[in-house]
Scaffold this active site. Sequence first.
Site, PDB file in Angstrom:
ATOM      1  N   TYR A  24     -27.265 -22.801  89.212  1.00  0.00           N
ATOM      2  CA  TYR A  24     -27.989 -22.828  90.485  1.00  0.00           C
ATOM      3  C   TYR A  24     -29.364 -23.455  90.299  1.00  0.00           C
ATOM      4  O   TYR A  24     -30.123 -23.083  89.403  1.00  0.00           O
ATOM      5  CB  TYR A  24     -28.107 -21.397  91.006  1.00  0.00           C
ATOM      6  CG  TYR A  24     -28.870 -21.226  92.287  1.00  0.00           C
ATOM      7  CD1 TYR A  24     -28.678 -22.068  93.373  1.00  0.00           C
ATOM      8  CD2 TYR A  24     -29.790 -20.192  92.420  1.00  0.00           C
ATOM      9  CE1 TYR A  24     -29.375 -21.896  94.554  1.00  0.00           C
ATOM     10  CE2 TYR A  24     -30.495 -19.997  93.597  1.00  0.00           C
ATOM     11  CZ  TYR A  24     -30.287 -20.858  94.657  1.00  0.00           C
ATOM     12  OH  TYR A  24     -30.984 -20.688  95.826  1.00  0.00           O
ATOM     13  N   LYS A  58     -23.416 -14.324 100.600  1.00  0.00           N
ATOM     14  CA  LYS A  58     -22.278 -15.222 100.802  1.00  0.00           C
ATOM     15  C   LYS A  58     -21.001 -14.432 101.120  1.00  0.00           C
ATOM     16  O   LYS A  58     -20.911 -13.817 102.158  1.00  0.00           O
ATOM     17  CB  LYS A  58     -22.123 -16.104  99.552  1.00  0.00           C
ATOM     18  CG  LYS A  58     -23.425 -16.754  99.053  1.00  0.00           C
ATOM     19  CD  LYS A  58     -24.132 -17.581 100.106  1.00  0.00           C
ATOM     20  CE  LYS A  58     -25.239 -18.466  99.538  1.00  0.00           C
ATOM     21  NZ  LYS A  58     -26.405 -17.738  98.994  1.00  0.00           N
TER      22      LYS A  58
END
Length: 458
Positions: free
Chosen positions: A176, A274
């Site tokens: 990320y 998410k």
Amino acid sequence: MARSSSVVKASLRKQSRQLRARRSPKQFQRATALSLPGVKGFFAAAEHLQQQESAAAPAPGYTSASDGTLAVHAGEKLRKNGMAPDTDSIATPIVSGTTHWFKSSDDLIAFKEGRRHSFEYDRYGNPTVSVFEEKISALERAEATLVTSSGMNAIVATLLAVVPPGGHVVTTTDCYSEARAFIRERLSKMGIRSTFVDLNDIEALKAVLDQGDVTLFYTDSPTNPHLKCIDIKLVAELCHRKGTLVCIDSTLASPINQKPLTLGADIVVHSATKYIAGHHDVIAGCISGSETLIKTIRAWHQDLGGAISTDAAYMIIRGLKTMALRVETQNRTSLRMARLLENHPKIEHVYYPGLKRSPWHQIAKSQMTGFGGVVSFEVASDLHGVMRFIDALEMPFIATSLGGCESLVQQPAVMSFWGKSDEEKGKNGIKDNLVRFSFGIEKFEDLRDDILQALEKI
């Protein structure tokens, strides 16, 4: 320094004992993802997935309930080690008070000495939040879970707690981007070294580990946006031989599709925003692992002040109850769409670990029970042609994030790398014609028809 080092050694010793207890020596040597739980019957043609489901080990302290059942009942009707629910309400109450009181001094002392389970102050813990934590622990097959205010807070708290000054973090060039920046730019100011290796370069990882000073290996699997997968079991074995902890960001998989702790990882983190929350309406993160590690991370987290609100925790608990259903749908839709797109004349390349052509397919197949709801692909056009394609789509929102009920689409060259140099985009594998599509729970045929009509616009 001494505290973090002792935590690492204690965690590795405990994990080794647990693995030996679960498997005979011969079984341990050839252990695979066959012990992973998953969604029974997913992909009728993939018999190995059904074998994984039937061989799934129960969550610690629970009966052998499926993930779908645990997502609904864990922490509520199903409590760890048979504990009685704290309420007779079917829905977990929102305990909004920030401070909790004690009946007497003896009651307080019993709490302080661990003889009575209770709460003191919401930055340290809360009854609503603890239900959320217990659900994730059950789904991840973890001893403990810490919920945080965001996925990034979960990453930062983990890194600061586990890696001491003078420590060494190894991560991948595909992890990320904000975590990568924090490791490179922030940890270096704290006297912590970092090394970046290609996710598929196991020899480079071995060479770094051979230096004998690596505290933590951290990476995403699958990665964003190229959906690369690392062999978690292999990496965990290599790292543990050298006394190195392993942390996997499993956000793009969800706890339904992948359980890194059962593969040997020490810590698993998620952006709960998410798939876990699943509705694009709340931000949170979570960290799961052994009691020892989570206790250490929790102490740092309390200092950082990244507590989640009880309203947010309640919303995620509600979202979690449908996670298995949502993820099953997203898995099916994404696989069908990836197969369609890889044969479309206007698509140059499709990134999805569920495709047999994917270089990550065998790894993903061995450790995942579904391949996730994100598909990335390169359109046979230029920057502006792809913009026309995206603008012609009628159903998905042009937006960042992923994992929710609504489909989202983005062009990384515009969404994340606008204004960046070609060199920087190239280093990250970002082409102007790359599209990342996060599929929601809409009907497959509706999404298919929308994508096909939009492709006709270029």
